[in-house]
Motif scaffolding. Sequence first.
Motif, PDB file in Angstrom:
ATOM      1  N   PHE A 195       2.698  24.295  57.861  1.00  0.00           N
ATOM      2  CA  PHE A 195       1.715  24.957  56.994  1.00  0.00           C
ATOM      3  C   PHE A 195       2.351  25.555  55.742  1.00  0.00           C
ATOM      4  N   SER A 196       3.661  25.796  55.756  1.00  0.00           N
ATOM      5  CA  SER A 196       4.289  26.383  54.575  1.00  0.00           C
ATOM      6  C   SER A 196       4.323  25.413  53.399  1.00  0.00           C
ATOM      7  N   LYS A 197       4.014  24.143  53.650  1.00  0.00           N
ATOM      8  CA  LYS A 197       3.898  23.179  52.562  1.00  0.00           C
ATOM      9  C   LYS A 197       2.790  23.579  51.587  1.00  0.00           C
ATOM     10  N   PHE A 198       1.829  24.371  52.069  1.00  0.00           N
ATOM     11  CA  PHE A 198       0.634  24.668  51.274  1.00  0.00           C
ATOM     12  C   PHE A 198       0.642  26.079  50.694  1.00  0.00           C
ATOM     13  N   GLY A 199       1.661  26.849  51.000  1.00  0.00           N
ATOM     14  CA  GLY A 199       1.719  28.202  50.469  1.00  0.00           C
ATOM     15  C   GLY A 199       2.558  29.090  51.372  1.00  0.00           C
ATOM     16  N   THR A 200       2.622  30.367  51.047  1.00  0.00           N
ATOM     17  CA  THR A 200       3.441  31.313  51.801  1.00  0.00           C
ATOM     18  C   THR A 200       2.750  31.697  53.104  1.00  0.00           C
ATOM     19  N   VAL A 201       3.392  31.376  54.221  1.00  0.00           N
ATOM     20  CA  VAL A 201       2.884  31.776  55.534  1.00  0.00           C
ATOM     21  C   VAL A 201       3.424  33.166  55.835  1.00  0.00           C
ATOM     22  N   MET A 202       2.529  34.112  56.045  1.00  0.00           N
ATOM     23  CA  MET A 202       2.934  35.504  56.244  1.00  0.00           C
ATOM     24  C   MET A 202       3.070  35.875  57.717  1.00  0.00           C
ATOM     25  N   LYS A 203       2.106  35.414  58.528  1.00  0.00           N
ATOM     26  CA  LYS A 203       2.094  35.824  59.939  1.00  0.00           C
ATOM     27  C   LYS A 203       1.556  34.692  60.803  1.00  0.00           C
ATOM     28  N   ILE A 204       2.064  34.599  62.036  1.00  0.00           N
ATOM     29  CA  ILE A 204       1.549  33.632  63.008  1.00  0.00           C
ATOM     30  C   ILE A 204       1.487  34.313  64.378  1.00  0.00           C
ATOM     31  N   ILE A 205       0.393  34.108  65.072  1.00  0.00           N
ATOM     32  CA  ILE A 205       0.263  34.534  66.470  1.00  0.00           C
ATOM     33  C   ILE A 205      -0.148  33.310  67.277  1.00  0.00           C
ATOM     34  N   THR A 206       0.593  32.992  68.331  1.00  0.00           N
ATOM     35  CA  THR A 206       0.217  31.887  69.220  1.00  0.00           C
ATOM     36  C   THR A 206      -0.212  32.451  70.567  1.00  0.00           C
ATOM     37  N   PHE A 207      -1.122  31.753  71.226  1.00  0.00           N
ATOM     38  CA  PHE A 207      -1.654  32.220  72.506  1.00  0.00           C
ATOM     39  C   PHE A 207      -2.326  31.048  73.213  1.00  0.00           C
ATOM     40  N   THR A 208      -2.678  31.257  74.453  1.00  0.00           N
ATOM     41  CA  THR A 208      -3.400  30.246  75.219  1.00  0.00           C
ATOM     42  C   THR A 208      -4.768  30.794  75.595  1.00  0.00           C
ATOM     43  N   LYS A 209      -5.809  30.013  75.288  1.00  0.00           N
ATOM     44  CA  LYS A 209      -7.173  30.415  75.618  1.00  0.00           C
ATOM     45  C   LYS A 209      -7.923  29.181  76.093  1.00  0.00           C
ATOM     46  N   ASN A 210      -8.669  29.320  77.171  1.00  0.00           N
ATOM     47  CA  ASN A 210      -9.409  28.187  77.753  1.00  0.00           C
ATOM     48  C   ASN A 210      -8.486  26.987  77.998  1.00  0.00           C
ATOM     49  N   ASN A 211      -7.269  27.291  78.461  1.00  0.00           N
ATOM     50  CA  ASN A 211      -6.278  26.252  78.761  1.00  0.00           C
ATOM     51  C   ASN A 211      -5.904  25.418  77.542  1.00  0.00           C
ATOM     52  N   GLN A 212      -6.004  26.009  76.355  1.00  0.00           N
ATOM     53  CA  GLN A 212      -5.592  25.319  75.137  1.00  0.00           C
ATOM     54  C   GLN A 212      -4.630  26.192  74.346  1.00  0.00           C
ATOM     55  N   PHE A 213      -3.600  25.550  73.824  1.00  0.00           N
ATOM     56  CA  PHE A 213      -2.667  26.236  72.944  1.00  0.00           C
ATOM     57  C   PHE A 213      -3.349  26.463  71.600  1.00  0.00           C
ATOM     58  N   GLN A 214      -3.347  27.713  71.150  1.00  0.00           N
ATOM     59  CA  GLN A 214      -4.010  28.052  69.898  1.00  0.00           C
ATOM     60  C   GLN A 214      -3.109  28.951  69.067  1.00  0.00           C
TER      61      GLN A 214
END
Length: 536
Positions: A195-214
Amino acid sequence: MDGIASDVAVGVKRSSDELLSGSLYNSPNSSVTANGSDSKKLRVEDSMDSPPSRVIHIRKLPNEVSETEVIALGLPFGKVTNILMLKGKNQAFLELGTEEAAVTMVNYYTAVTPQVRNVPVFIQYSNHKELKTDSALNQRAQAVLQAVSAVQEGGSPSSDAAGESVLAPAPSPVLRIIIDNMFYPVTLDVLQQIFSKFGTVMKIITFTKNNQFQALLQFSDPVNAQQAKLSLDGQNIYNSCCTLRIDFSKLVNLNVKYNNDKSRDYTRPELPAGDGQPPVDPAVAAALNKDSTSLLGTPSGTSYSSAGAFQSSLGAISPLSAAAAAAAAAGRVALSGHSGTNGVLLASNLNEEMVTPQSLFTLFGVYGDVQRVKILYNKKDSALIQMADGNQAQLAMSHLNGQKMYGKIIRVTLSKHHTVQLPREGLDDQGLTKDFTNSPLHRFKKPGSKNFQNIFPPSATLHLSNIPEDVTEDDLRLLFSNSGGTVKAFKFFQDRKMALLQMSTVEEAIQALIDLHNYDMGGGHRLRVSFSKSTI
């Protein structure tokens, strides 16, 4: 009309073809024109060797492709200033704002095959230096282009001919990302690079919900989020799997408490790791439940750990299309060497009593062509490994980090170095540095090699090939048992030139591959050993 030049259609022989009724491509003034004439025909010739031009010719597009999808091919590289769709011929012309942007785009897609709707497309320079589209036939494409341009420049999007908005203004700098068909692990670092190809990435949070990586990912500007969504939504990180489903989040700011493998605030490097505590604060967790989605569920037979790492039923992993494309989302993300990704890896926590440059060359060579290896003189449990490009480095890192080699769990990260220096001539470095640049054992030096389709994570099952006719199952069982492990199962393929052999653990299989890949079986036969996706 004999002086009219044009771009390549399918094939290389000269022929006459009418690309679009109502269009004339004019080259005396080095431009392409759509002027409403339906009586002109275009001579088609090979332009693979055309000099750089800011006009790009795109061929073999899938049926019903949209203008937005074609524009998205060029967006990561700069402003797209014009577009001409030839839907009847599954072709398009794309004009970029500068020749430099076009050169970057063509160089990138030379290494990483671009895909639209999972279909490989062909990209090359046009013979023309300018694209003129003043015909009403191209009105829809122009409306889409104007809308995209408005978003790029931070203004209001235009409306199409029907008066409907083509693109709505970006409502938030935060994107909600869901990974469908996650056959390979997708890490926080991989998302940041994409995603940094499109601009400055400031923050990311990853988690699992409904058995899906999000994930929730925050850009510094909503316009960057709009561009990333436009280019990447529906694209695959790996071939035919790990599909990105992207929508705007209702959140406008993320509150990250910890910097670890599940969350990261790139503006606050001083944040603690959290010691395993949940990185998402309660306010964000509540907001996650309010974000709506209409995405497909996970594939059957799969489960996800809390970190989102994929655990598949045996045989469920799909092959990568190519080493170069393995870390690229449909050829459109920032993991290629052209986008600055480093090709040098740092491997640490190695067994310094056992590890050698040759053993690292063999193991890391499963995922790319290793150029040089240097075991650090003052820290012999660490080594620098230079791959052929950044994609191969990313692939090796994603598959080998955390694996056991010689009894120790190794750590693999991208190095700050961009090349591995050879020792000065005449200096004895005790054999700690080795140059493999011209090694005959590189698996991926041959374009189109089947090895590109057979790249799999380390597994207990090994694929053996180039087996001599007189070698028996007992011979191979004994050979692999002598590498220090236990052979649990064995199966010849029908032609007996290949076989599957299952060790009792992945660590044993790694050891066997290091010891026995390229083993001399006699009669000019060198055994080839790879990891397999199958079981016996």
